[in-house]
Motif scaffolding. Structure first.
Motif, PDB file in Angstrom:
ATOM      1  N   TYR A   4       0.763  -1.215  -0.042  1.00  0.00           N
ATOM      2  CA  TYR A   4       0.099  -0.030   0.090  1.00  0.00           C
ATOM      3  C   TYR A   4       0.912   1.315  -0.103  1.00  0.00           C
ATOM      4  O   TYR A   4       1.013   1.980   0.973  1.00  0.00           O
ATOM      5  CB  TYR A   4      -0.886  -0.038   1.169  1.00  0.00           C
ATOM      6  N   GLY A   5       1.444   1.693  -1.157  1.00  0.00           N
ATOM      7  CA  GLY A   5       2.184   2.844  -1.154  1.00  0.00           C
ATOM      8  C   GLY A   5       3.560   2.874  -0.454  1.00  0.00           C
ATOM      9  O   GLY A   5       4.048   3.693   0.017  1.00  0.00           O
ATOM     10  N   GLY A   6       4.155   1.483  -0.490  1.00  0.00           N
ATOM     11  CA  GLY A   6       5.381   1.541   0.003  1.00  0.00           C
ATOM     12  C   GLY A   6       6.689   1.985  -0.770  1.00  0.00           C
ATOM     13  O   GLY A   6       7.298   1.274  -1.375  1.00  0.00           O
ATOM     14  N   VAL A   7       6.895   3.273  -0.342  1.00  0.00           N
ATOM     15  CA  VAL A   7       8.135   3.701  -0.996  1.00  0.00           C
ATOM     16  C   VAL A   7       9.530   3.443  -0.611  1.00  0.00           C
ATOM     17  O   VAL A   7       9.531   2.775   0.713  1.00  0.00           O
ATOM     18  CB  VAL A   7       7.884   5.338  -0.930  1.00  0.00           C
ATOM     19  N   LYS A   8      10.586   3.794  -1.364  1.00  0.00           N
ATOM     20  CA  LYS A   8      11.864   3.488  -0.774  1.00  0.00           C
ATOM     21  C   LYS A   8      11.772   3.890   0.662  1.00  0.00           C
ATOM     22  O   LYS A   8      11.458   5.239   0.622  1.00  0.00           O
ATOM     23  CB  LYS A   8      12.726   3.655  -1.891  1.00  0.00           C
ATOM     24  N   HIS A   9      12.537   3.415   1.644  1.00  0.00           N
ATOM     25  CA  HIS A   9      12.908   3.971   2.780  1.00  0.00           C
ATOM     26  C   HIS A   9      13.983   3.367   3.412  1.00  0.00           C
ATOM     27  O   HIS A   9      14.413   2.213   2.975  1.00  0.00           O
ATOM     28  CB  HIS A   9      11.605   3.972   3.643  1.00  0.00           C
ATOM     29  N   ALA A  10      14.579   4.007   4.558  1.00  0.00           N
ATOM     30  CA  ALA A  10      15.912   3.646   5.093  1.00  0.00           C
ATOM     31  C   ALA A  10      15.814   4.091   6.553  1.00  0.00           C
ATOM     32  O   ALA A  10      15.152   4.899   6.959  1.00  0.00           O
ATOM     33  CB  ALA A  10      16.996   4.182   4.340  1.00  0.00           C
TER      34      ALA A  10
END
Ligand code: 4AD
Ligand code: MG
Length: 461
Positions: free
Chosen positions: A421-427
């Motif tokens: 559900y809209g899982g953008v790149k992230h860190a």
């Protein structure tokens, strides 16, 4: 009563004023006609010097007071430009609030850290631990200031959990079952449906998985709380209960992650240098002579960066005799980390792109299919202080990795949802708070930066 910290902040405004101070005696020296008390009220690292003379009605009693007796002093503040102390208080009245027994274990001499650990309930009254725990408090505040000023949302992630974020099986089980009356060798057949939560639960090893969910709602978030690991490593850098700072940033990759880590660490160090100068001075004089120089260097230099693969080459070509072999594919040992940060680079160093097989399931797989977008920050003296990564945001690859590592999709269904559900790149990353305190104080054993340390075979107090 006036707090000693206020007096030190603005001594001139108290000149020749009558003031009242309260605190605990650090030392008493008295002759027949007069005496000196070093008084600490806890509000400030330094003591105030109280001078008392035989005109006090209770002069004899005061002369013999034991260390750690609590007193209230009324007297005049006198500036003393020619002595070691910037000022002293000439007592007109001293009253005893609470006597200390004569067997008080902290006498006026250097005690070993080992001995002081055995009296963890009294050691905050010593100079060293007074300095350690005020720095710890100030550093915790600096962490919140840093993130709050940047608009990060502070998320309180749960302590009790069903997931093993790091997949290392180092969880402390939480249970209401009566293990005492269970037949031996039945552990594998425990019926967790009878347990409080109806399933197996543990103390968290990391708030990361939970905080990732909040990053998909608030963009930039952090959690800062206690974490637990049943690591059997009896080292000076591992505790079973420690605090971790874990930011998580959306629309961000590994480079952004390292930038944030570097900015944060510099901010915390600067804040401590500015707000605990007396404590840092003390550590520099009595614990680690190179401390101030090193911290100033760290805030003014750019951290190094090297890939794991390059680091392995550096180690192989170093000509050093390491106890553990250096091989592509195995984890860096403390001796390797120390060589890299203390000898090869001589400053804080990010090591990136580790082999996937030695890292956790959630790290983003690199295009080479062999390494992941991970980073560890190593610092001289302490070694690994931060571990972080870009997260795997591709659902199919994440599922593959989980299957390969024996994790069940059912258990982590909600974590997988984040990719749907809209899982953008992230860190994000985790800073071990105790390791940061060790780094900023020069203290070399983690047991000496935790109020009541929890390590194998020790859970006293
Ligand atoms: O490298 P670690 O295991 O990373 C994580 O837990 C990630 N989930 C963090 C994240 O990406 N959000 O642990 C992070 C840091 C280490 O670098 C170390 O400083 C500290 O936590 N740490 C410990 N500190 C004291 N005692 C222990 N047993 C520790 N284990 C890890
Ligand atoms: Mg790590």
């Amino acid at each position: 009563a006036t707090l000693i910290r206020e007096i030190f902040k603005d001594t001139a405004s108290y000149e020749n004023q009558q003031i009242k101070v309260q605190g605990w005696i650090r030392t008493v020296r008295a002759s027949k006609a007069f005496g000196f008390i070093e008084l600490n009220d806890g509000s400030f690292f330094k003591n105030v010097q109280v001078v008392f003379e035989e005109n006090l009605s209770n002069f004899k009693e005061i002369s013999k007071l034991s260390i750690s007796t609590a007193i209230t002093v009324v007297g005049e503040l006198v500036i003393t430009p020619n002595s070691k102390q910037p000022f002293e208080i000439k007592a007109v009245e001293i009253n005893v609030d609470a006597l200390a027994d004569l067997d008080y274990p902290l006498q006026k001499k250097r005690h070993s850290f080992e001995f002081l650990r055995e009296i963890a309930h009294l050691r905050p009254r010593s100079n060293t631990f007074s300095a350690v725990f005020r720095v710890r408090s100030i550093a915790a505040y600096a962490v919140h200031r840093f993130f709050q000023e940047k608009g990060f949302v502070y998320v309180h992630t749960p302590i009790i959990t069903t997931s093993d974020c790091e997949g290392a099986g180092e969880m402390f089980r939480v249970s209401t079952l009566d293990f005492h009356n269970m037949p031996l060798n039945e552990e594998k057949n425990i019926d967790f449906t009878k347990d409080f939560f109806g399933k197996e639960t543990s103390l968290t090893v990391s708030g990361q998985l939970n905080v990732e969910a909040y990053a998909m709602a608030f963009r930039n978030v952090y959690t800062f709380g206690p974490t637990f690991r049943a690591e059997n490593s009896n080292t000076a850098r591992h505790a079973a209960e420690f605090w971790m700072i874990e930011p998580e940033i959306s629309f961000a990759d590994l480079q952004d992650d390292m930038e944030l880590a570097e900015e944060m660490l510099k901010y915390i160090i600067n804040y401590v240098l500015e707000n605990a100068p007396d404590e840092i001075e003390f550590f520099n004089n009595f614990v680690d002579k190179g401390l101030k120089e090193r911290l100033n260097l760290v805030v003014n230099s750019e951290f190094g960066k090297v890939t794991y693969t390059e680091a392995i080459d550096i180690l192989k070509n170093s000509g050093e005799q390491f106890e553990y072999p250096v091989e592509w594919g195995s984890d860096l040992q403390t001796e390797h980390e120390r060589y890299l940060t203390e000898k090869a680079f001589k400053k804080p160093l990010f090591v990136t792109d580790y082999p996937k097989d030695i890292k956790a399931f959630y790290m983003k797989l690199n295009d080479d299919n062999k390494t992941v977008a991970a980073m560890d920050l190593l610092v001289p003296g302490v070694g690994e202080i931060i571990g972080g990564s870009q997260r795997e945001d591709r659902l199919d690859i994440l599922e593959e990795r989980m299957t390969a590592m024996g994790l069940s999709k059912e258990d982590y269904w909600w974590y997988l949802d984040l990719r749907k559900y809209g899982g953008v790149k992230h860190a994000g990353f985790g800073l071990g708070f105790e390791r940061a305190i060790m780094y900023m104080t020069g203290i070399t054993n983690i047991r000496d930066v935790i109020s009541y340390p929890r390590t194998p075979k020790t859970a006293e107090f």
